[in-house]
Design an enzyme around this catalytic site. Sequence first.
Site, PDB file in Angstrom:
ATOM      1  N   TYR A  29       0.799  -1.090  -0.177  1.00 26.11           N
ATOM      2  CA  TYR A  29      -0.003   0.135  -0.171  1.00 26.11           C
ATOM      3  C   TYR A  29       0.765   1.231  -0.009  1.00 26.11           C
ATOM      4  O   TYR A  29       0.813   2.298   0.245  1.00 26.11           O
ATOM      5  CB  TYR A  29      -1.073   0.159   1.297  1.00 26.11           C
ATOM      6  CG  TYR A  29      -1.500  -1.046   1.387  1.00 26.11           C
ATOM      7  CD1 TYR A  29      -2.566  -1.665   0.558  1.00 26.11           C
ATOM      8  CD2 TYR A  29      -2.180  -1.992   2.598  1.00 26.11           C
ATOM      9  CE1 TYR A  29      -3.540  -2.907   0.800  1.00 26.11           C
ATOM     10  CE2 TYR A  29      -2.394  -2.924   2.975  1.00 26.11           C
ATOM     11  CZ  TYR A  29      -3.605  -3.680   1.660  1.00 26.11           C
ATOM     12  OH  TYR A  29      -4.229  -4.743   2.030  1.00 26.11           O
ATOM     13  N   TYR A 158     -14.957  -5.050   3.177  1.00 22.66           N
ATOM     14  CA  TYR A 158     -13.282  -5.332   2.447  1.00 22.66           C
ATOM     15  C   TYR A 158     -13.036  -6.631   2.988  1.00 22.66           C
ATOM     16  O   TYR A 158     -13.674  -7.138   4.299  1.00 22.66           O
ATOM     17  CB  TYR A 158     -11.975  -4.146   2.988  1.00 22.66           C
ATOM     18  CG  TYR A 158     -10.982  -4.839   3.064  1.00 22.66           C
ATOM     19  CD1 TYR A 158      -9.935  -4.663   1.969  1.00 22.66           C
ATOM     20  CD2 TYR A 158     -10.233  -5.789   4.310  1.00 22.66           C
ATOM     21  CE1 TYR A 158      -8.680  -4.831   1.442  1.00 22.66           C
ATOM     22  CE2 TYR A 158      -8.811  -5.769   3.850  1.00 22.66           C
ATOM     23  CZ  TYR A 158      -8.769  -5.484   2.635  1.00 22.66           C
ATOM     24  OH  TYR A 158      -6.847  -6.016   2.532  1.00 22.66           O
ATOM     25  N   ASP A 252     -17.675 -12.572   7.661  1.00 21.56           N
ATOM     26  CA  ASP A 252     -15.982 -12.765   7.919  1.00 21.56           C
ATOM     27  C   ASP A 252     -15.650 -11.722   8.989  1.00 21.56           C
ATOM     28  O   ASP A 252     -16.045 -10.537   9.451  1.00 21.56           O
ATOM     29  CB  ASP A 252     -15.574 -11.156   6.464  1.00 21.56           C
ATOM     30  CG  ASP A 252     -13.938 -11.271   6.905  1.00 21.56           C
ATOM     31  OD1 ASP A 252     -13.513 -11.437   7.208  1.00 21.56           O
ATOM     32  OD2 ASP A 252     -13.508 -10.860   5.622  1.00 21.56           O
ATOM     33  N   LYS A 281      -5.987 -13.012  11.930  1.00 21.92           N
ATOM     34  CA  LYS A 281      -5.411 -11.919  12.586  1.00 21.92           C
ATOM     35  C   LYS A 281      -5.629 -12.198  14.058  1.00 21.92           C
ATOM     36  O   LYS A 281      -4.318 -12.633  14.268  1.00 21.92           O
ATOM     37  CB  LYS A 281      -6.891 -10.721  12.654  1.00 21.92           C
ATOM     38  CG  LYS A 281      -6.404 -10.037  10.303  1.00 21.92           C
ATOM     39  CD  LYS A 281      -6.554  -8.853  11.241  1.00 21.92           C
ATOM     40  CE  LYS A 281      -6.529  -8.388   9.506  1.00 21.92           C
ATOM     41  NZ  LYS A 281      -5.720  -7.565   9.113  1.00 21.92           N
TER      42      LYS A 281
END
Length: 433
Positions: A29, A158, A252, A281
């Site tokens: 990014y 996202y 999600d 995560k």
Amino acid sequence: MPDNTSKNKGIGVSPDWYATGIERTWLPYAQMKTAAPPLAVVATHGCRIMLADGRELIDGIASWWTACHGYNHPHIRAAVERQLAEMPHVMFGGMVHEPALTLARRLTELLAPSGLDRVFFSDSGSVAVEVALKMAVQYWINKGVRGRNKIVAFRGGYHGDTSGAMAVSDPEGSMHAAFRGLLPEQILVDLPVDAESAAALDTVLAQWADKIAAIIVEPLIQGAGGMRFHDPGVLHTLRALADRYELLLIFDEIFTGFLRTGAMFAFQDAGVAPDIVTLSKALTGGTLPLAATVASRKVFEAFWSDDPTKALMHGPTFMANPLACAAANASLDLFEREPRRDQVAKISAALRHGLEPCRTLPGIKDVRVKGAIGVVELDHIENLNGLRQRFIAEGVFVRPFGTVIYLAPAFTIAEDELGSLIDAIRRVLAGRP
Ligand SMILES: Cc1ncc(COP(=O)(O)O)c(C=O)c1O
């Protein structure tokens, strides 16, 4: 030849490995030409990041929301070291091992009574989403229903950077508008946050139901798309619509899982169970890459057959890596034995109290807190790179994006460390031109 080393931008000490390697490295990014030189990190501990030049930063975002118990937790480290001595890795095709099967059992116990009871391991959040999408589409094929291969996804969502995950993410918020031609076209709609948007979604589903395999959503918080919150009622609406049109519902929980929103999983807080959930995560406490796609019995049964073509044809090389599974089991021990829920409640109260005064500053659109997530949304951020540097100069690592400055620290953060993070946000905002 571009030159982006810290030496040239005047950070100070530049270790040899930095100077010789930075020109060979491509960062995420980042516009490599104009991005500020990345920080050279030499160690992490608790909620601190130690830099090569001797500075120490308080971490406000726990390494992209993973290090929920702080860095280098001795219990996780010991478990990984033990596993390293025995078996760092073995393939998962045709073989299984104790760390993975124990983890599968423990995860399904945590997810109970949702009926989510089959765990498919992978190595990143994006891949866990790919697996969920493949499960949903093949579910219908295996049931003999043809043509149900579209996914309904939401603006502001996202789900990752791989192609399938990008296709169900908001193109603007997820920075992938340029790849439209590459991606399968999915059905992107507004979250049903009120009667009007719920009716609009109902109309879309009524029109397309026989082409749709599943709905995918980040429950309660759309994270990387802008830290936008929605009410549990939205998830009830989605469950009701999914049932009405016989669609699978995928949650999600890669960001929201493991107490980040206050409940172990956001869907438990909302009282709505999905058919498939994705986790990653904080799964390993932020130590090693691991992800899981957990399916309900109903989904798994559609794959249970004498017909080999009905098997789920997916298998990442490093799926269920024993080191990562050992780390995840150790992380779950910590959730069981340490006062994480209380810590999240205290962080929540401190964020609410500390960030609220920002609301009255000029250019602030909203201040919101849920669980261990505190968000200050601005009308716009003019110079993102500059803003990030201001936080580093304050001795904290806070990484604003889009129009938000947010905190999602380790649950173990000390009161004074959290106070320093909040103070830094207040000071930086007050000093904005
Ligand atoms: C909700 C959600 N899903 C999926 C992903 C992708 O995970 P990964 O970066 O591990 O591929 C992310 C990453 O931020 C996420 O927040």
